[in-house]
Write a protein that holds these residues in place. Structure first.
Motif, mmCIF file in Angstrom:
data_model
loop_
_atom_site.group_PDB
_atom_site.id
_atom_site.type_symbol
_atom_site.label_atom_id
_atom_site.label_comp_id
_atom_site.label_asym_id
_atom_site.label_seq_id
_atom_site.Cartn_x
_atom_site.Cartn_y
_atom_site.Cartn_z
ATOM 1 N N VAL A 198 0.868 -1.170 0.000
ATOM 2 C CA VAL A 198 0.000 0.000 0.000
ATOM 3 C C VAL A 198 0.905 1.220 0.000
ATOM 4 O O VAL A 198 1.773 1.363 0.870
ATOM 5 C CB VAL A 198 -0.940 0.021 1.216
ATOM 6 C CG1 VAL A 198 -1.706 1.340 1.264
ATOM 7 C CG2 VAL A 198 -1.919 -1.142 1.155
ATOM 8 N N MET A 199 0.704 2.064 -0.998
ATOM 9 C CA MET A 199 1.515 3.268 -1.155
ATOM 10 C C MET A 199 0.631 4.503 -1.017
ATOM 11 O O MET A 199 -0.579 4.450 -1.261
ATOM 12 C CB MET A 199 2.185 3.268 -2.525
ATOM 13 C CG MET A 199 2.982 2.011 -2.873
ATOM 14 S SD MET A 199 4.467 1.792 -1.864
ATOM 15 C CE MET A 199 5.453 3.197 -2.420
ATOM 16 N N ALA A 200 1.257 5.613 -0.644
ATOM 17 C CA ALA A 200 0.561 6.899 -0.570
ATOM 18 C C ALA A 200 1.194 7.839 -1.582
ATOM 19 O O ALA A 200 2.406 8.073 -1.565
ATOM 20 C CB ALA A 200 0.664 7.487 0.833
ATOM 21 N N HIS A 201 0.361 8.361 -2.478
ATOM 22 C CA HIS A 201 0.830 9.276 -3.515
ATOM 23 C C HIS A 201 0.211 10.646 -3.286
ATOM 24 O O HIS A 201 -1.000 10.769 -3.093
ATOM 25 C CB HIS A 201 0.448 8.772 -4.899
ATOM 26 C CG HIS A 201 0.761 9.740 -5.998
ATOM 27 N ND1 HIS A 201 2.039 9.963 -6.441
ATOM 28 C CD2 HIS A 201 -0.047 10.560 -6.739
ATOM 29 C CE1 HIS A 201 2.018 10.862 -7.413
ATOM 30 N NE2 HIS A 201 0.763 11.238 -7.596
ATOM 31 N N SER A 202 1.024 11.681 -3.333
ATOM 32 C CA SER A 202 0.539 13.049 -3.202
ATOM 33 C C SER A 202 0.466 13.672 -4.589
ATOM 34 O O SER A 202 1.474 13.705 -5.318
ATOM 35 C CB SER A 202 1.468 13.863 -2.298
ATOM 36 O OG SER A 202 0.974 15.177 -2.126
ATOM 37 N N LEU A 203 -0.712 14.144 -4.978
ATOM 38 C CA LEU A 203 -0.883 14.708 -6.314
ATOM 39 C C LEU A 203 0.122 15.820 -6.576
ATOM 40 O O LEU A 203 0.377 16.673 -5.723
ATOM 41 C CB LEU A 203 -2.300 15.259 -6.474
ATOM 42 C CG LEU A 203 -3.413 14.242 -6.735
ATOM 43 C CD1 LEU A 203 -4.759 14.945 -6.849
ATOM 44 C CD2 LEU A 203 -3.139 13.438 -7.998
ATOM 45 N N GLY A 204 0.689 15.774 -7.769
ATOM 46 C CA GLY A 204 1.647 16.791 -8.166
ATOM 47 C C GLY A 204 3.085 16.461 -7.819
ATOM 48 O O GLY A 204 3.980 17.259 -8.118
ATOM 49 N N THR A 205 3.316 15.322 -7.202
ATOM 50 C CA THR A 205 4.681 14.932 -6.845
ATOM 51 C C THR A 205 5.091 13.712 -7.657
ATOM 52 O O THR A 205 4.235 12.958 -8.141
ATOM 53 C CB THR A 205 4.801 14.606 -5.349
ATOM 54 O OG1 THR A 205 3.999 13.446 -5.058
ATOM 55 C CG2 THR A 205 4.325 15.779 -4.500
ATOM 56 N N PRO A 206 6.402 13.458 -7.817
ATOM 57 C CA PRO A 206 6.845 12.293 -8.594
ATOM 58 C C PRO A 206 6.414 10.985 -7.939
ATOM 59 O O PRO A 206 6.382 10.871 -6.707
ATOM 60 C CB PRO A 206 8.375 12.429 -8.593
ATOM 61 C CG PRO A 206 8.646 13.842 -8.230
ATOM 62 C CD PRO A 206 7.521 14.286 -7.355
#
Length: 701
Positions: free
Chosen positions: A220-228
């Motif tokens: 499970v990963m967390a991605h922040s919009l606008g970041t690589p």
């Protein structure tokens, strides 16, 4: 000679040329499959190519398609007629029942002639102007395959994230866009599960990353919009490769939860959606301990098999959360006859999705402890909870259907008992009163009574002359529930009796039904299916020489087993994406899904399982004898059952079978486990095998 024995003769002349064409023959290349329990010769192992680029293999698969085209050419008029009739039974510009969530009403709508629906929402009311969220016909344009799976709107209703697949291998791509402007973010996350959840900050997206080889969702990963994507944060990694995983939010939206599951064990960890950084385990995993928790009204409600083989519901007050399992309190009792399939918590009551007597039904459990069943009027039916996104309402949405009653969406008031019909799925040109549904019980060879759901057109004589089409799945605890299928109506209208055999391996009769149909009990699934056929023939529902059988995926394993064990009982068998090379696949942990399924089939590294699996594996048990006519389907990009399993099976059948019955192998070169995408494409695929089946049963004309 009876009329039905002559029905197919009109096709004879046009079929002669095709029948004279020699079927493809795969080369034999000696190979040994090794294991801790011995080696086995596998002359067709070479047909495996994980890259899907080997020219020799692709040439063979294309030759199979060409041969199928030649053998089926004479049936093209019938195929076209079946397709036209099936399409005529669907309302092409249909739409779903809109449902409310956080001030918006969501639904989907098909345009006439479109393979894919528009997904849209309306502000404040179901009658407000529609705002299109996903124009799927446009998104799918130019693509040989397209599937938009999970999508999720941000808590502030401004953004939407979704997962799509344009190959058919279920390696999804995660994207997001601004719903007001339509601007699609540059962020692209590849090779993920179709599962996406927002945090309350409206920027953080949780997703499940897949292993690139085994395709197991393991992080499970967390991605922040606008970041690589390279900066995505690892939230949780599951080291045990027998577990799958998912991520979601609770009914009250207070928590983000990560669930890991195997066949016999679950573990769930949750964190506040406002600050989802520290995830606490609801209850630690243990073998033969399964549970799933939801939160509503200051308490956890948990479905569990702890002390209840058929599951029960327990509660855990927020104040007792630190106590773990010791703080659980029973909400429903354990039962030997009622199997709890699922539940949905509301403010002041719980809606329970359960099974009893082979049927799926709904009951409401009030805060005062009163249990209110939702009634049905047919002997074989299916109810299921529908989309219920507003826990504060007293209205519970559910669907109802049977083999003659089209799926109907209702809502029932938990306080007053009032029921409202929201929609009856339109089926043009179909009159339910023209058909009959029955529930019969076939006695298996060990004395077990197996439920069977039947449907046929009124006027079909029960005199032992009718053709029969029998379907089953019978694995993973997945139940086969009755419903009206527009694609089935043309067969019924030609006098075919349709049967669903609710064999062991599913959960129609509870968890014990599943336990008695997997691992070292798997052969019960095969013998149940055969015994249902013999029961229906003996009771004169069908003629002995006019029985068709069908199953797909694990149901394709069922078809392979039945073809080996009782070929004389079937005129024709359809095996779609069949799991037929059980031992070899389960010995290879690099193949997608293998490690998940040791508790379903067994681990062949252990001799008792190796010997038992080898005794029924369809590929390993092909022998020199007469087989029924066979239609085998697969998708080159299938990630669930690799294309080379049915390819090897067909090659070995061609080598060993002693009959001249047709064996057709349809390889969809641009699709995966579910075949081509799009509603009309699927109906076209179905019309092909249906025409083949009807011609074999003698009802083509």
């Amino acid at each position: 000679m009876r009329w039905w024995m002559l029905a197919g003769t009109a096709l004879l002349a046009s079929q002669v040329a095709a029948q004279e064409a020699a079927p493809p023959r795969a080369a034999k290349k000696p190979f040994q499959v090794t294991s801790p329990n011995g080696a086995r010769a596998d002359d067709y192992y070479w047909l495996r190519d994980d890259t899907r680029k080997n020219p020799e293999i692709l040439a063979y698969l294309k030759a199979e398609n060409a041969y199928a085209d030649a053998r089926l050419a004479a049936l093209k008029p019938l195929e076209a007629k079946l397709y036209a009739e099936a399409v005529g039974h669907i309302k092409q510009d249909d739409s779903s029942v809109p449902y409310p969530k956080k001030g918006w009403w969501y639904g989907q709508r098909f345009a006439t002639g479109a393979d894919y629906p528009l997904i849209e929402r309306r502000r404040g009311s179901a009658d407000a102007p529609a705002v299109i969220m996903f124009d799927q016909p446009a998104m799918a344009k130019g693509k040989s395959f397209f599937a938009l799976s999970d999508w999720s709107v941000s808590p502030d209703n401004r953004l939407v994230a979704w997962a799509e697949d344009t190959v058919g291998r279920r390696q999804y791509v995660l994207r997001a866009k601004d719903l007001a402007t339509g601007r699609v973010f540059d962020d692209v996350v590849s090779n993920v599960e179709p599962n996406v959840v927002w945090a309350d900050d409206n920027r953080t997206l949780f997703y499940v990353a897949k292993d690139p080889v085994t395709l197991r969702g393991y992080r499970v990963m967390a991605h922040s919009l606008g970041t690589p994507v390279s900066a995505d944060r690892l939230v949780y990694e599951e080291k045990d490769d027998t577990f799958s995983m998912s991520v979601g939010r609770t009914t009250d939206d207070r928590y983000v939860c990560i669930t890991v599951s195997s066949t016999v064990s679950d573990e769930q960890r949750c964190a506040p959606a406002a600050a989802p950084t520290s995830f606490a385990v609801i209850a630690p995993r243990a073998r033969e301990f399964r549970y799933g928790a939801d939160h509503q009204g200051g308490r956890w409600i948990i479905r569990t098999n702890r002390g209840a083989r058929n599951y029960k519901l327990v509660t855990l007050a927020d104040a007792d959360a630190a106590k773990g399992v010791a703080g659980w309190r029973d909400l429903t009792p354990a039962s030997e006859t009622v199997f709890i399939e699922g539940f949905k918590p509301f403010a002041g009551f719980v809606a329970i999705d359960q099974r009893e007597g082979g049927n799926r039904m709904i009951r409401l459990l009030t805060g005062a402890g009163r249990s209110i069943p939702v009634k049905a009027d047919e002997p074989a039916y299916r109810m299921a909870l529908s989309v219920n996104e507003e826990p504060g309402t007293p209205w519970v949405r559910y669907t109802y259907g049977s083999l003659v009653t089209p799926t109907t969406t209702y809502e029932v008031n938990a306080t007053t008992g009032e029921r409202r019909t929201l929609k009856v799925t339109p089926v043009p040109g179909y009159d339910p009163a023209s058909y009959v549904t029955e529930r019969v019980w076939a006695t298996a060879r060990d004395g077990t009574r197996v439920p069977v759901s039947l449907v046929y057109r009124k006027g079909v004589a029960r005199d032992g002359t009718a053709p029969l089409f029998q379907y089953a799945y019978g694995s993973y605890g997945i139940s086969s529930d009755p419903s009206v299928d527009p694609g089935r109506i043309p067969m019924l209208d030609r006098g075919v009796v349709y049967a669903i055999a609710h064999i062991r391996g599913g959960q129609e009769m509870g968890r014990g039904w599943y336990d008695d149909g997997h691992l070292l009990n798997k052969k019960n699934s095969f013998t149940d299916f055969i015994d249902v056929t013999r029961y229906l023939v003996a009771r004169k529902y069908a003629a002995k020489g006019r029985v068709a059988a069908m199953g797909g995926s694990a149901g394709g394993l069922l078809m392979g087993g039945v073809a080996n064990m009782a070929p004389q009982d079937y005129k024709v068998i359809v095996a779609q994406v069949p799991f037929v090379d059980v031992v070899t696949t389960m010995l290879d942990a690099s193949i997608p899904l293998t490690t998940f399924e040791y508790d379903e089939w067994g681990n062949p590294a252990q001799k008792p399982y190796y010997d038992y699996m080898l005794s029924y594996s369809p590929y390993d048990n092909v022998s020199a004898k007469t087989y029924p006519a066979l239609y085998v389907g697969t998708g080159l990009w299938d990630s669930q059952v690799q294309y080379y399993e049915p390819a090897k099976w067909v090659a070995k059948l061609r080598e060993l079978k002693t009959d001249t019955n047709p064996l057709l192998f349809r390889v969809n070169m641009e699709a995966g486990h579910g075949g081509k995408s799009g509603r009309f494409e699927r109906m076209k695929q179905n019309a092909e095998w249906q025409a083949f089946v009807l011609s074999q049963l003698g009802v083509a004309n």
